[in-house]
Design an enzyme around this catalytic site. Structure first.
Site, PDB file in Angstrom:
ATOM      1  N   LEU A  16      12.033   2.884   1.609  1.00 54.97           N
ATOM      2  CA  LEU A  16      12.525   4.164   1.077  1.00 54.97           C
ATOM      3  C   LEU A  16      13.379   4.897   2.108  1.00 54.97           C
ATOM      4  CD1 LEU A  16       9.372   5.342  -0.922  1.00 54.97           C
ATOM      5  CD2 LEU A  16      11.352   4.031  -1.705  1.00 54.97           C
ATOM      6  N   ASP A  35      12.049   5.586  13.561  1.00 51.46           N
ATOM      7  CA  ASP A  35      11.100   4.551  13.132  1.00 51.46           C
ATOM      8  C   ASP A  35      10.647   3.832  14.397  1.00 51.46           C
ATOM      9  OD1 ASP A  35      10.835   3.071  10.050  1.00 51.46           O
ATOM     10  OD2 ASP A  35       9.933   2.076  11.788  1.00 51.46           O
ATOM     11  N   ASP A  52       7.058   5.385  18.345  1.00 56.22           N
ATOM     12  CA  ASP A  52       5.821   5.353  17.569  1.00 56.22           C
ATOM     13  C   ASP A  52       5.431   6.798  17.261  1.00 56.22           C
ATOM     14  OD1 ASP A  52       3.146   5.127  16.679  1.00 56.22           O
ATOM     15  OD2 ASP A  52       2.835   3.346  17.913  1.00 56.22           O
ATOM     16  N   HIS A 114      -2.350   7.119  -4.323  1.00 57.21           N
ATOM     17  CA  HIS A 114      -3.656   6.632  -3.863  1.00 57.21           C
ATOM     18  C   HIS A 114      -4.535   7.746  -3.282  1.00 57.21           C
ATOM     19  CE1 HIS A 114      -2.583   2.662  -5.043  1.00 57.21           C
ATOM     20  NE2 HIS A 114      -1.417   2.801  -4.421  1.00 57.21           N
ATOM     21  N   TYR A 137      -6.253   4.027   3.270  1.00 49.49           N
ATOM     22  CA  TYR A 137      -4.862   4.483   3.173  1.00 49.49           C
ATOM     23  C   TYR A 137      -4.779   5.775   2.339  1.00 49.49           C
ATOM     24  CZ  TYR A 137      -0.104   4.426   1.145  1.00 49.49           C
ATOM     25  OH  TYR A 137       1.146   4.771   0.698  1.00 49.49           O
ATOM     26  N   LYS A 141      -3.718   9.861   3.193  1.00 44.91           N
ATOM     27  CA  LYS A 141      -2.778  10.706   2.445  1.00 44.91           C
ATOM     28  C   LYS A 141      -3.443  12.047   2.102  1.00 44.91           C
ATOM     29  CE  LYS A 141       0.609   7.747   2.369  1.00 44.91           C
ATOM     30  NZ  LYS A 141       1.871   8.010   3.086  1.00 44.91           N
ATOM     31  N   SER A 166       5.150   4.239  -7.679  1.00 42.27           N
ATOM     32  CA  SER A 166       5.558   2.927  -7.163  1.00 42.27           C
ATOM     33  C   SER A 166       7.076   2.916  -7.068  1.00 42.27           C
ATOM     34  CB  SER A 166       5.112   1.813  -8.105  1.00 42.27           C
ATOM     35  OG  SER A 166       3.743   1.945  -8.433  1.00 42.27           O
ATOM     36  N   SER A 167       7.598   3.016  -5.856  1.00 41.95           N
ATOM     37  CA  SER A 167       9.059   3.080  -5.718  1.00 41.95           C
ATOM     38  C   SER A 167       9.588   1.761  -5.187  1.00 41.95           C
ATOM     39  CB  SER A 167       9.460   4.254  -4.821  1.00 41.95           C
ATOM     40  OG  SER A 167      10.822   4.554  -5.036  1.00 41.95           O
ATOM     41  N   ARG A 175       1.208  -1.836 -14.762  1.00 39.31           N
ATOM     42  CA  ARG A 175       0.875  -0.493 -14.244  1.00 39.31           C
ATOM     43  C   ARG A 175       2.138   0.291 -13.894  1.00 39.31           C
ATOM     44  NH1 ARG A 175       0.383   0.707  -8.918  1.00 39.31           N
ATOM     45  NH2 ARG A 175      -0.647   2.670  -8.386  1.00 39.31           N
TER      46      ARG A 175
HETATM   47  P1  NAI Z   1       7.798   0.855   4.456  1.00 42.24           P
HETATM   48  O1  NAI Z   1       6.620   0.144   5.045  1.00 42.24           O
HETATM   49  O2  NAI Z   1       8.971   0.037   4.045  1.00 42.24           O
HETATM   50  O3  NAI Z   1       8.280   2.023   5.441  1.00 42.24           O
HETATM   51  C1  NAI Z   1       7.425   2.659   6.333  1.00 42.24           C
HETATM   52  C2  NAI Z   1       8.109   2.709   7.688  1.00 42.24           C
HETATM   53  O4  NAI Z   1       7.270   3.413   8.587  1.00 42.24           O
HETATM   54  C3  NAI Z   1       8.369   1.313   8.275  1.00 42.24           C
HETATM   55  O5  NAI Z   1       9.737   1.146   8.574  1.00 42.24           O
HETATM   56  C4  NAI Z   1       7.513   1.290   9.529  1.00 42.24           C
HETATM   57  O6  NAI Z   1       8.110   0.598  10.627  1.00 42.24           O
HETATM   58  C5  NAI Z   1       7.364   2.761   9.846  1.00 42.24           C
HETATM   59  N1  NAI Z   1       6.145   3.019  10.601  1.00 42.24           N
HETATM   60  C6  NAI Z   1       4.888   2.570  10.354  1.00 42.24           C
HETATM   61  N2  NAI Z   1       4.042   2.986  11.299  1.00 42.24           N
HETATM   62  C7  NAI Z   1       4.774   3.724  12.168  1.00 42.24           C
HETATM   63  C8  NAI Z   1       4.454   4.405  13.378  1.00 42.24           C
HETATM   64  N3  NAI Z   1       3.208   4.427  13.854  1.00 42.24           N
HETATM   65  N4  NAI Z   1       5.454   5.009  14.030  1.00 42.24           N
HETATM   66  C9  NAI Z   1       6.729   4.993  13.563  1.00 42.24           C
HETATM   67  N5  NAI Z   1       7.088   4.364  12.431  1.00 42.24           N
HETATM   68  C10 NAI Z   1       6.112   3.738  11.740  1.00 42.24           C
HETATM   69  O7  NAI Z   1       7.227   1.667   3.207  1.00 42.24           O
HETATM   70  P2  NAI Z   1       8.004   2.460   2.064  1.00 42.24           P
HETATM   71  O8  NAI Z   1       7.723   1.794   0.784  1.00 42.24           O
HETATM   72  O9  NAI Z   1       9.398   2.732   2.469  1.00 42.24           O
HETATM   73  O10 NAI Z   1       7.180   3.829   2.062  1.00 42.24           O
HETATM   74  C11 NAI Z   1       7.605   4.974   2.781  1.00 42.24           C
HETATM   75  C12 NAI Z   1       6.533   6.034   2.663  1.00 42.24           C
HETATM   76  O11 NAI Z   1       6.296   6.320   1.301  1.00 42.24           O
HETATM   77  C13 NAI Z   1       5.184   5.624   3.254  1.00 42.24           C
HETATM   78  O12 NAI Z   1       4.592   6.739   3.881  1.00 42.24           O
HETATM   79  C14 NAI Z   1       4.364   5.237   2.043  1.00 42.24           C
HETATM   80  O13 NAI Z   1       2.978   5.430   2.271  1.00 42.24           O
HETATM   81  C15 NAI Z   1       4.922   6.186   0.998  1.00 42.24           C
HETATM   82  N6  NAI Z   1       4.774   5.675  -0.353  1.00 42.24           N
HETATM   83  C16 NAI Z   1       5.533   4.640  -0.794  1.00 42.24           C
HETATM   84  C17 NAI Z   1       5.406   4.179  -2.083  1.00 42.24           C
HETATM   85  C18 NAI Z   1       6.255   3.080  -2.625  1.00 42.24           C
HETATM   86  O14 NAI Z   1       6.005   2.680  -3.772  1.00 42.24           O
HETATM   87  N7  NAI Z   1       7.272   2.560  -1.927  1.00 42.24           N
HETATM   88  C19 NAI Z   1       4.397   4.752  -3.005  1.00 42.24           C
HETATM   89  C20 NAI Z   1       3.635   5.842  -2.426  1.00 42.24           C
HETATM   90  C21 NAI Z   1       3.847   6.290  -1.156  1.00 42.24           C
HETATM   91  C1  15L Z   2       1.785   3.038  -2.336  1.00 39.02           C
HETATM   92  O1  15L Z   2       1.328   4.059  -1.834  1.00 39.02           O
HETATM   93  C2  15L Z   2       2.359   1.960  -1.518  1.00 39.02           C
HETATM   94  O2  15L Z   2       3.054   2.448  -0.382  1.00 39.02           O
HETATM   95  C3  15L Z   2       3.286   1.029  -2.314  1.00 39.02           C
HETATM   96  O3  15L Z   2       3.521  -0.150  -1.555  1.00 39.02           O
HETATM   97  C4  15L Z   2       2.666   0.673  -3.670  1.00 39.02           C
HETATM   98  O4  15L Z   2       1.457  -0.023  -3.473  1.00 39.02           O
HETATM   99  C5  15L Z   2       2.398   1.959  -4.420  1.00 39.02           C
HETATM  100  O5  15L Z   2       1.593   2.852  -3.675  1.00 39.02           O
HETATM  101  C6  15L Z   2       1.724   1.722  -5.773  1.00 39.02           C
HETATM  102  O6  15L Z   2       0.694   2.328  -6.041  1.00 39.02           O
HETATM  103  O7  15L Z   2       2.275   0.946  -6.563  1.00 39.02           O
END
Ligand code: NAI
Ligand code: 15L
Length: 269
Positions: A16, A35, A52, A114, A137, A141, A166-167, A175
């Site tokens: 994202l 990141d 980090d 979640h 997890y 949140k 779910s993005s 689902r």
């Molecule tokens: P992603 O795993 O692709 O992106 C997360 C990024 O955070 C990664 O690039 C990772 O390197 C970085 N990261 C992890 N731990 C870190 C740390 N300690 N320090 C610095 N960077 C760190 O996941 P995505 O899908 O892009 O999700 C982004 C956010 O949206 C997350 O917080 C996730 O929980 C939330 N989210 C995503 C959903 C989805 O469906 N894609 C659904 C619900 C929430």
């Molecule tokens: C999340 O929070 C996760 O980051 C993503 O990978 C999916 O599992 C999403 O929820 C989901 O519920 O589909």
């Protein structure tokens, strides 16, 4: 026209974050992208900070001179308690402290469905629903949502906590016919969360204009978010590809799907 002098995006190397890096560019004169993973090199009007989130000093420095933070960095799935404690809980605390001390006005936080994953789908919950995390997890949140509530009540730092469904590029299972948030709608939801006035502490669900919905987003109406996409066009294909699920399976009954149905992560690894 740019509304912000400098926006910080955490998790900018992620799924994202990569979308937001592109889509939020017109909103800010400068984007600071952070990141712990490597990112594409800085373009014009971009700054890269690889660190980090658990590194307190680095986060304090990174939140200096920014108007708002789009906080999407952290562990994005169920994992070990240690990994989630460090990336999500300590990391987010560092972000909030950095914002408080550096006078940052607002954080748009990527929470998740979640946080409320154990609610039954047929209850159609709204933003006032109690936290019912379905995983460690999800618990992280809940913690960060409460951190946002606390930092607004005590220090006036605003938060929009987005309980994203779910993005992904497209819905991948039955689902997601309810939970899918297209990338375009995700970017629009974040944009609205940044520019809406007086958000205080707001919780918004994040899904596209799907026919099926697990939640009612009326408490976030003031953001002015109007989703454009819908998962419905994928229904026929997904229903043909996947067998009819057991209606009593917790993965089907609960909002959080397989997160609610699975055991304790550390027992299984
Ligand atoms: P992603 O795993 O692709 O992106 C997360 C990024 O955070 C990664 O690039 C990772 O390197 C970085 N990261 C992890 N731990 C870190 C740390 N300690 N320090 C610095 N960077 C760190 O996941 P995505 O899908 O892009 O999700 C982004 C956010 O949206 C997350 O917080 C996730 O929980 C939330 N989210 C995503 C959903 C989805 O469906 N894609 C659904 C619900 C929430
Ligand atoms: C999340 O929070 C996760 O980051 C993503 O990978 C999916 O599992 C999403 O929820 C989901 O519920 O589909």
């Amino acid at each position: 026209m740019a509304r912000f002098e400098r926006l910080l995006i955490t998790g900018a190397a992620g799924r994202l974050g990569t979308v937001l890096r592109r889509e939020l560019a017109p909103l800010a004169a400068h984007l600071r992208l952070s990141d712990m993973a490597e990112m594409a090199p800085a373009g014009e009007r971009e700054e890269i900070v690889q660190c980090d989130l658990a590194d307190k000093d680095a986060v304090m420095e990174m939140t200096r001179d920014v108007d708002a933070v789009v906080h999407f960095g952290g562990v994005a799935l169920e994992g070990t308690f240690d990994a989630i404690l460090s990336g999500n809980i300590v990391g987010s605390y560092n972000i909030y402290e950095g914002c408080r001390k550096n006078g940052v006005a607002r954080i748009v936080y990527a929470s998740s469905n979640h946080a409320v994953g154990f609610h039954p789908r047929n209850a159609v919950i709204d933003a006032t629903a109690a936290h019912r995390p379905d995983s460690i997890y999800g618990l992280s949140k809940c913690f960060v949502e409460d951190l946002g509530r606390y930092y607004f009540d005590k220090f006036g730092v605003e938060t929009v906590a987005l309980r994203i469904g779910s993005s992904f590029p497209e819905p991948m299972d039955r689902r997601m016919l309810a939970t899918w948030l297209s990338f375009a709608d995700c970017a629009e939801l974040v944009r609205r969360s940044l520019i809406a006035s007086g958000v205080g502490f707001t919780v918004s669900y994040g899904s596209s204009a799907n026919k099926e919905q697990f939640w009612d987003n009326r408490h976030a109406a003031h953001l002015g978010y109007e989703p454009k996409d819908s998962a419905e066009g994928f229904r026929e294909k997904l229903e043909a590809e996947t067998p009819l699920p057991d209606p009593h399976d917790p993965a089907v009954v609960c909002v959080g799907g397989s997160f609610a149905a699975s055991g304790h992560f550390e027992d299984e690894t």
